[in-house]
Structures are given as structure tokens and as C-alpha cells.
Design a protein around this motif. Sequence first.
Motif, PDB file in Angstrom:
ATOM      1  N   PRO A 132       0.542  -0.896  -0.610  1.00 13.82           N
ATOM      2  CA  PRO A 132       0.237   0.350  -0.104  1.00 13.82           C
ATOM      3  C   PRO A 132       0.955   0.890  -0.068  1.00 13.82           C
ATOM      4  CG  PRO A 132      -0.675  -1.528   1.549  1.00 13.82           C
ATOM      5  CD  PRO A 132       0.690  -1.905   1.141  1.00 13.82           C
ATOM      6  N   SER A 133       0.314   2.502  -0.148  1.00 14.67           N
ATOM      7  CA  SER A 133       1.341   3.886  -0.566  1.00 14.67           C
ATOM      8  C   SER A 133       1.938   3.869  -1.489  1.00 14.67           C
ATOM      9  CB  SER A 133       1.281   4.163   1.029  1.00 14.67           C
ATOM     10  OG  SER A 133      -0.288   4.084   1.495  1.00 14.67           O
ATOM     11  N   THR A 134       2.452   2.956  -2.119  1.00 10.73           N
ATOM     12  CA  THR A 134       3.464   2.803  -2.907  1.00 10.73           C
ATOM     13  C   THR A 134       3.670   3.529  -4.740  1.00 10.73           C
ATOM     14  OG1 THR A 134       4.030   0.509  -1.914  1.00 10.73           O
ATOM     15  CG2 THR A 134       5.638   1.429  -3.938  1.00 10.73           C
ATOM     16  N   ARG A 135       4.688   4.125  -4.986  1.00  4.77           N
ATOM     17  CA  ARG A 135       4.412   4.629  -6.383  1.00  4.77           C
ATOM     18  C   ARG A 135       5.135   3.181  -7.002  1.00  4.77           C
ATOM     19  NH1 ARG A 135       2.876   9.318  -7.168  1.00  4.77           N
ATOM     20  NH2 ARG A 135       3.216   9.736  -8.994  1.00  4.77           N
ATOM     21  N   PHE A 136       4.446   3.185  -8.780  1.00 11.17           N
ATOM     22  CA  PHE A 136       4.714   1.826  -9.525  1.00 11.17           C
ATOM     23  C   PHE A 136       4.685   2.487 -10.448  1.00 11.17           C
ATOM     24  CE2 PHE A 136       0.998   0.327  -8.288  1.00 11.17           C
ATOM     25  CZ  PHE A 136       0.497  -0.125  -9.331  1.00 11.17           C
ATOM     26  N   VAL A 137       5.249   1.608 -11.932  1.00  9.47           N
ATOM     27  CA  VAL A 137       4.687   2.243 -13.225  1.00  9.47           C
ATOM     28  C   VAL A 137       4.190   0.328 -13.693  1.00  9.47           C
ATOM     29  CG1 VAL A 137       5.743   2.936 -15.623  1.00  9.47           C
ATOM     30  CG2 VAL A 137       7.095   3.813 -13.292  1.00  9.47           C
ATOM     31  N   PRO A 161      -3.103   6.770 -37.018  1.00  7.21           N
ATOM     32  CA  PRO A 161      -3.386   8.721 -36.517  1.00  7.21           C
ATOM     33  C   PRO A 161      -2.214   8.767 -35.473  1.00  7.21           C
ATOM     34  CG  PRO A 161      -5.233   7.828 -35.927  1.00  7.21           C
ATOM     35  CD  PRO A 161      -5.217   6.723 -36.777  1.00  7.21           C
ATOM     36  N   ASN A 162      -1.134   9.958 -35.721  1.00  2.00           N
ATOM     37  CA  ASN A 162      -0.986  10.919 -34.840  1.00  2.00           C
ATOM     38  C   ASN A 162      -1.727  11.161 -33.849  1.00  2.00           C
ATOM     39  OD1 ASN A 162       2.104  10.081 -36.537  1.00  2.00           O
ATOM     40  ND2 ASN A 162       1.516  11.685 -37.675  1.00  2.00           N
ATOM     41  N   SER A 163      -1.187  11.045 -32.809  1.00  2.00           N
ATOM     42  CA  SER A 163      -1.809  12.192 -31.141  1.00  2.00           C
ATOM     43  C   SER A 163      -2.400  10.829 -30.581  1.00  2.00           C
ATOM     44  CB  SER A 163      -2.645  13.076 -31.576  1.00  2.00           C
ATOM     45  OG  SER A 163      -0.703  14.095 -31.961  1.00  2.00           O
ATOM     46  N   CYS A 164      -2.912   9.350 -31.471  1.00  2.00           N
ATOM     47  CA  CYS A 164      -3.837   8.462 -30.556  1.00  2.00           C
ATOM     48  C   CYS A 164      -3.383   8.790 -28.921  1.00  2.00           C
ATOM     49  CB  CYS A 164      -3.998   6.850 -30.382  1.00  2.00           C
ATOM     50  SG  CYS A 164      -4.674   7.097 -33.046  1.00  2.00           S
ATOM     51  N   SER A 165      -3.959   8.541 -28.266  1.00  2.00           N
ATOM     52  CA  SER A 165      -3.959   8.297 -26.650  1.00  2.00           C
ATOM     53  C   SER A 165      -4.783   7.203 -25.839  1.00  2.00           C
ATOM     54  CB  SER A 165      -4.100   9.882 -26.298  1.00  2.00           C
ATOM     55  OG  SER A 165      -5.378  10.092 -25.868  1.00  2.00           O
ATOM     56  N   LEU A 166      -4.184   7.147 -24.460  1.00  2.00           N
ATOM     57  CA  LEU A 166      -4.301   5.916 -23.797  1.00  2.00           C
ATOM     58  C   LEU A 166      -4.921   6.479 -22.612  1.00  2.00           C
ATOM     59  CD1 LEU A 166      -4.942   3.205 -22.778  1.00  2.00           C
ATOM     60  CD2 LEU A 166      -2.800   3.196 -20.919  1.00  2.00           C
ATOM     61  N   ARG A 167      -6.138   6.175 -22.320  1.00  2.00           N
ATOM     62  CA  ARG A 167      -7.069   7.790 -21.329  1.00  2.00           C
ATOM     63  C   ARG A 167      -7.285   6.624 -20.509  1.00  2.00           C
ATOM     64  NH1 ARG A 167     -10.187  11.679 -25.117  1.00  2.00           N
ATOM     65  NH2 ARG A 167      -8.595  12.255 -26.793  1.00  2.00           N
ATOM     66  N   PHE A 168      -7.638   7.446 -19.299  1.00  2.00           N
ATOM     67  CA  PHE A 168      -8.640   6.851 -17.595  1.00  2.00           C
ATOM     68  C   PHE A 168      -9.814   6.468 -18.226  1.00  2.00           C
ATOM     69  CE2 PHE A 168     -10.096   8.301 -14.049  1.00  2.00           C
ATOM     70  CZ  PHE A 168     -10.089   6.422 -13.216  1.00  2.00           C
ATOM     71  N   VAL A 169     -10.771   6.567 -18.274  1.00  2.00           N
ATOM     72  CA  VAL A 169     -11.794   6.584 -18.603  1.00  2.00           C
ATOM     73  C   VAL A 169     -13.116   5.984 -17.190  1.00  2.00           C
ATOM     74  CG1 VAL A 169     -11.521   5.889 -21.157  1.00  2.00           C
ATOM     75  CG2 VAL A 169     -12.173   4.000 -19.247  1.00  2.00           C
ATOM     76  N   ASN A 170     -12.481   5.240 -15.990  1.00  2.00           N
ATOM     77  CA  ASN A 170     -13.315   4.710 -15.375  1.00  2.00           C
ATOM     78  C   ASN A 170     -13.144   4.562 -14.053  1.00  2.00           C
ATOM     79  OD1 ASN A 170     -16.335   4.031 -14.270  1.00  2.00           O
ATOM     80  ND2 ASN A 170     -16.706   2.644 -15.144  1.00  2.00           N
ATOM     81  N   GLY A 171     -13.765   4.630 -12.748  1.00  2.00           N
ATOM     82  CA  GLY A 171     -13.290   4.055 -11.545  1.00  2.00           C
ATOM     83  C   GLY A 171     -12.120   4.678 -10.946  1.00  2.00           C
ATOM     84  N   ASP A 172     -11.179   3.772  -9.978  1.00  2.00           N
ATOM     85  CA  ASP A 172     -10.886   4.579  -9.044  1.00  2.00           C
ATOM     86  C   ASP A 172      -9.658   5.413  -9.281  1.00  2.00           C
ATOM     87  OD1 ASP A 172     -11.966   4.243  -6.230  1.00  2.00           O
ATOM     88  OD2 ASP A 172     -11.715   2.176  -7.394  1.00  2.00           O
ATOM     89  N   ARG A 173      -9.115   6.621  -9.480  1.00  2.00           N
ATOM     90  CA  ARG A 173      -7.899   7.270 -10.199  1.00  2.00           C
ATOM     91  C   ARG A 173      -6.971   7.073  -9.232  1.00  2.00           C
ATOM     92  NH1 ARG A 173      -5.737  12.183 -10.071  1.00  2.00           N
ATOM     93  NH2 ARG A 173      -5.071  12.962 -12.251  1.00  2.00           N
ATOM     94  N   GLN A 224      -3.296   7.529 -10.652  1.00  2.00           N
ATOM     95  CA  GLN A 224      -2.306   7.793 -11.486  1.00  2.00           C
ATOM     96  C   GLN A 224      -2.175   9.747 -11.341  1.00  2.00           C
ATOM     97  OE1 GLN A 224      -5.208   6.340 -12.571  1.00  2.00           O
ATOM     98  NE2 GLN A 224      -5.802   8.049 -13.586  1.00  2.00           N
ATOM     99  N   ASP A 225      -0.760  10.006 -11.767  1.00  2.00           N
ATOM    100  CA  ASP A 225      -0.402  11.183 -12.111  1.00  2.00           C
ATOM    101  C   ASP A 225      -1.131  11.614 -13.654  1.00  2.00           C
ATOM    102  OD1 ASP A 225       0.593  11.322  -9.587  1.00  2.00           O
ATOM    103  OD2 ASP A 225       3.038  10.637 -10.535  1.00  2.00           O
TER     104      ASP A 225
END
Length: 199
Positions: A100-105, A119-131, A133-134
Motif C-alpha cells: 500500500p501507499s507505493t508508487r510504481f510504473v 493516426p498521429n496523437s492517439c492516446s491511452l486515457r483513464f475512463v472509469n473507476g478509481d483514479r 495515476q498522475d
Amino acid sequence: MDIDSETLASPAGISSLDEDLMERLRSITTSNREDLIAQFRATTNAMLTDEGCRFFLEMSNWNLNEAILAYYDAEMPTDKLPQMRFIADVTVGEGEAIPPSTRFVKTWRIENSGSERWPNSCSLRFVNGDRLQDRDEIYVNALAPGEQTNISVNIASPNASRIIRSQWRLFTPAGVPFGEYIRLKIDLRSSVHILIINV
């Protein structure tokens, strides 16, 4: 409201009156317009200003569903959506303990499973649930068909006795989602584990 008695007496006139009333009712909304702008942006993930969102809503008489369809028609009239397939967990795989309370990648490996270059500039996005990440949006390379890449997200495991879930998805530059969902599940009830489920 004055209504011509001949119009009411005629079945065709009643039908015409009903259609007109239904059309007016469809265009009436009791929702606050600022709420509609927020709903439009959340549903489409559009990278538009409030004025841009307002343009599509006003064009559709503030009907949210019609505005969303108009947006997609304008942004991708003939484009074929890219394809994405989840390949593997690169870091922090299934069953691996994280305190718990640990930062990781957290890193995932994905593939362009379609027949066209992304296409250029596609992205992975957080869409739902517990946030956890930075950053809620991570840009990815424009992959050629069959090409793979890694995507990494900086995450901080929370200090809580419960199951934590978050959901991610790839988006085109126009804000249209594509490919498989990536779900991150952390069980903090006894010990911390990461489980990735892809549908």
C-alpha cells in the motif's frame, strides 16, 4: 392556443398536429445547458472548448444524442476506426504483490491489430473507476499494422482495505474510443495484487 376545428376533425390534421407536438417535445430539455455541455464532453471525450461543444448542441437543438451523432459524423465521416489488441503485462503482472501507499510504473504491451496505420496523437486515457495515476492521458506512437509498443502509467497504490478498479481505453485524436478495454484491479483487502482483465 387556437386550433382550427376543421384541422381537429380531420384524422390527417390530428396526425400532423401530433407530429408537430412530438417534434417540439423532442427538442425541449429540462437539463441545464452547462450540464449538457459537460455530458457531451464526457460522452465523446471531445477535445473541444465549451464553444465547440455548444456549437454541436445548438445545431442539434440541445438534443444530446443528436449532438453526439453530429460530432462523430463531422470528425470521422468516412474514416475506419483503428484496431488495438492487448498483448501482455510488461511490469506488475497478475498476482504480483504491491505494498500500500507505493508508487510504481504499470506497463502494458499493445498491438495495432488492424490493417491501417494509426493516426498521429492517439492516446491511452483513464475512463472509469478509481483514479490512481498522475496523468489521465498518455500519448502513443502511430503504429503500423502488426506493430507493437509499450504504454506506461505512473500509479500510486492507495492505503485502503477494499478492491480498487480503474479502466483505460485508446482514443483517436478526434476523441473516438477504439480497441480493447484495459482494466486494472488492485485487491487491498488482505495483500495488494494487480490483476489485468481485458475484454
